[in-house]
Write a protein that holds these residues in place. Structure first.
Motif, PDB file in Angstrom:
ATOM      1  N   VAL A  27       0.837  -1.199   0.000  1.00 34.44           N
ATOM      2  CA  VAL A  27       0.000   0.000   0.000  1.00 34.44           C
ATOM      3  C   VAL A  27       0.871   1.248   0.000  1.00 34.44           C
ATOM      4  CG1 VAL A  27      -1.796   1.274   1.237  1.00 34.44           C
ATOM      5  CG2 VAL A  27      -1.837  -1.233   1.199  1.00 34.44           C
ATOM      6  N   LEU A  28       1.894   1.276   0.840  1.00 39.00           N
ATOM      7  CA  LEU A  28       2.855   2.379   0.884  1.00 39.00           C
ATOM      8  C   LEU A  28       4.236   1.817   0.574  1.00 39.00           C
ATOM      9  CD1 LEU A  28       1.656   4.212   4.136  1.00 39.00           C
ATOM     10  CD2 LEU A  28       0.970   4.659   1.766  1.00 39.00           C
ATOM     11  N   ARG A  29       4.951   2.487  -0.334  1.00 34.66           N
ATOM     12  CA  ARG A  29       6.231   1.945  -0.795  1.00 34.66           C
ATOM     13  C   ARG A  29       7.357   2.974  -0.660  1.00 34.66           C
ATOM     14  NH1 ARG A  29       5.497  -0.433  -6.587  1.00 34.66           N
ATOM     15  NH2 ARG A  29       4.435   1.539  -6.985  1.00 34.66           N
ATOM     16  N   LYS A  51      -3.885   7.134   1.042  1.00 37.48           N
ATOM     17  CA  LYS A  51      -4.004   8.358   1.844  1.00 37.48           C
ATOM     18  C   LYS A  51      -4.463   8.056   3.273  1.00 37.48           C
ATOM     19  CE  LYS A  51      -7.050  10.365  -0.813  1.00 37.48           C
ATOM     20  NZ  LYS A  51      -7.316   9.182  -1.675  1.00 37.48           N
ATOM     21  N   THR A  52      -5.549   7.295   3.389  1.00 40.59           N
ATOM     22  CA  THR A  52      -6.078   6.994   4.718  1.00 40.59           C
ATOM     23  C   THR A  52      -5.108   6.132   5.511  1.00 40.59           C
ATOM     24  OG1 THR A  52      -8.376   7.188   3.965  1.00 40.59           O
ATOM     25  CG2 THR A  52      -7.993   5.919   5.972  1.00 40.59           C
ATOM     26  N   THR A  53      -4.362   5.268   4.840  1.00 41.93           N
ATOM     27  CA  THR A  53      -3.351   4.455   5.532  1.00 41.93           C
ATOM     28  C   THR A  53      -2.301   5.340   6.178  1.00 41.93           C
ATOM     29  OG1 THR A  53      -3.683   2.597   4.013  1.00 41.93           O
ATOM     30  CG2 THR A  53      -1.615   2.654   5.226  1.00 41.93           C
ATOM     31  N   GLN A 216       0.100   5.019  -6.334  1.00 39.70           N
ATOM     32  CA  GLN A 216       0.612   3.659  -6.192  1.00 39.70           C
ATOM     33  C   GLN A 216       1.607   3.527  -5.042  1.00 39.70           C
ATOM     34  OE1 GLN A 216       2.048   2.455 -10.079  1.00 39.70           O
ATOM     35  NE2 GLN A 216      -0.025   2.243 -10.908  1.00 39.70           N
ATOM     36  N   GLY A 217       1.257   4.173  -3.920  1.00 37.93           N
ATOM     37  CA  GLY A 217       2.041   4.015  -2.707  1.00 37.93           C
ATOM     38  C   GLY A 217       3.270   4.875  -2.591  1.00 37.93           C
TER      39      GLY A 217
END
Length: 271
Positions: A27-29, A51-53, A216-217
């Protein structure tokens, strides 16, 4: 080191190399950004961009797999209690009690935070968000814009230095969105740091001091609106007949009245 010293020595929010995965889905990279104190920072991205993550990690509701993050000078992983004391989070939907009045909602939160004179705290916030006349009414009679303004007001009980607004205008009509925009601008004007997530390009353009584009993270662009515009070739001068936008037409037809008096026409609904 005191909290005051921390807040002046660091950005309000600092993120470095943030990573988060759910199984094999990244999700985040490797996300990096800073948010200056007293500014509005917009995190722009489509649904599912992460974004919410990011907001949930910064609010200590979720643990990152890698990287570091700090809020108001405190490390999210090592000092979660200090981080929670420094921020307030407003989610995508208004978390207000419809049975209570607007004032009663604010008094309840002030009491939960053990503040002195909860009534005075509530009255001050009702005034700041142009809800004084509606303060004694049940929230079930509020329009969507009024509910959202009350939700943001509730987030400010106790004067947190940092506030996260996660897609605050989702589902709102044009009038209500403008009401919320005005409230957010006033927050930054009073010194509050605002991290705003949105998928609306015009919202970021209207509100943000800096804009980061999450795709894309990863953050693929980060700068002021003017800096982002310079990423494109210089504009050519052409004669173009400018037509009004649908939003301009809508507001012109209804008279552009965003006051609470206009909101009373929507009693019992969301706008």
């Amino acid at each position: 080191m005191t909290m005051t010293t921390r807040s002046t020595a660091h950005p309000a929010i600092r993120v470095r190399g943030l990573e988060k995965s759910y199984g094999k889905r990244e999700v985040l990279r490797g996300v990096d950004f800073d948010v200056a104190r007293g500014s509005i920072f917009a995190l722009l991205g489509s649904n599912g961009a992460g974004k919410t993550t990011i907001v949930r990690i910064l609010a200590t509701l979720l643990k990152a797999n890698a990287g570091t993050a700090g809020v108001h000078g405190f490390d999210v992983a090592a000092q979660p209690a200090n981080v929670r004391e420094s921020l307030s989070l407003t989610g995508q939907f208004a978390a207000v009690d419809e049975i209570l009045s607007g004032r009663e909602n604010l008094v309840l939160v002030a009491r939960l935070r053990h503040l002195k004179d909860p009534g005075a705290v509530a009255d001050d916030l009702l005034g700041r968000f142009s809800l004084t006349e509606a303060g004694s009414r049940k929230v079930s009679t509020y329009s969507g814009g009024m509910r959202r303004r009350l939700d943001i007001a509730m987030s400010l009980v106790g004067d947190p230095p940092v506030i996260f607004l996660d897609e605050p205008t989702t589902g709102l009509d044009p009038e209500a969105r403008i009401e919320v925009w005005r409230a957010v601008k006033e927050l930054a004007g009073s010194g509050t740091t605002v991290l705003l997530t949105t998928q609306y390009l015009d919202e970021a353009e209207q509100l943000a001091d800096r804009i980061a584009i999450l795709h894309q993270g990863r953050i693929i662009a980060n700068g002021t609106l003017a800096e982002l515009k310079r990423l494109f070739p210089p504009a050519t001068v052409e004669y173009v007949e400018k037509q009004p936008t649908l939003e301009e037409i809508f507001l012109a037809i209804i008279g552009g009245d965003n006051s609470d008096a206009a909101d009373t026409e929507h009693l019992g609904g969301q706008g």
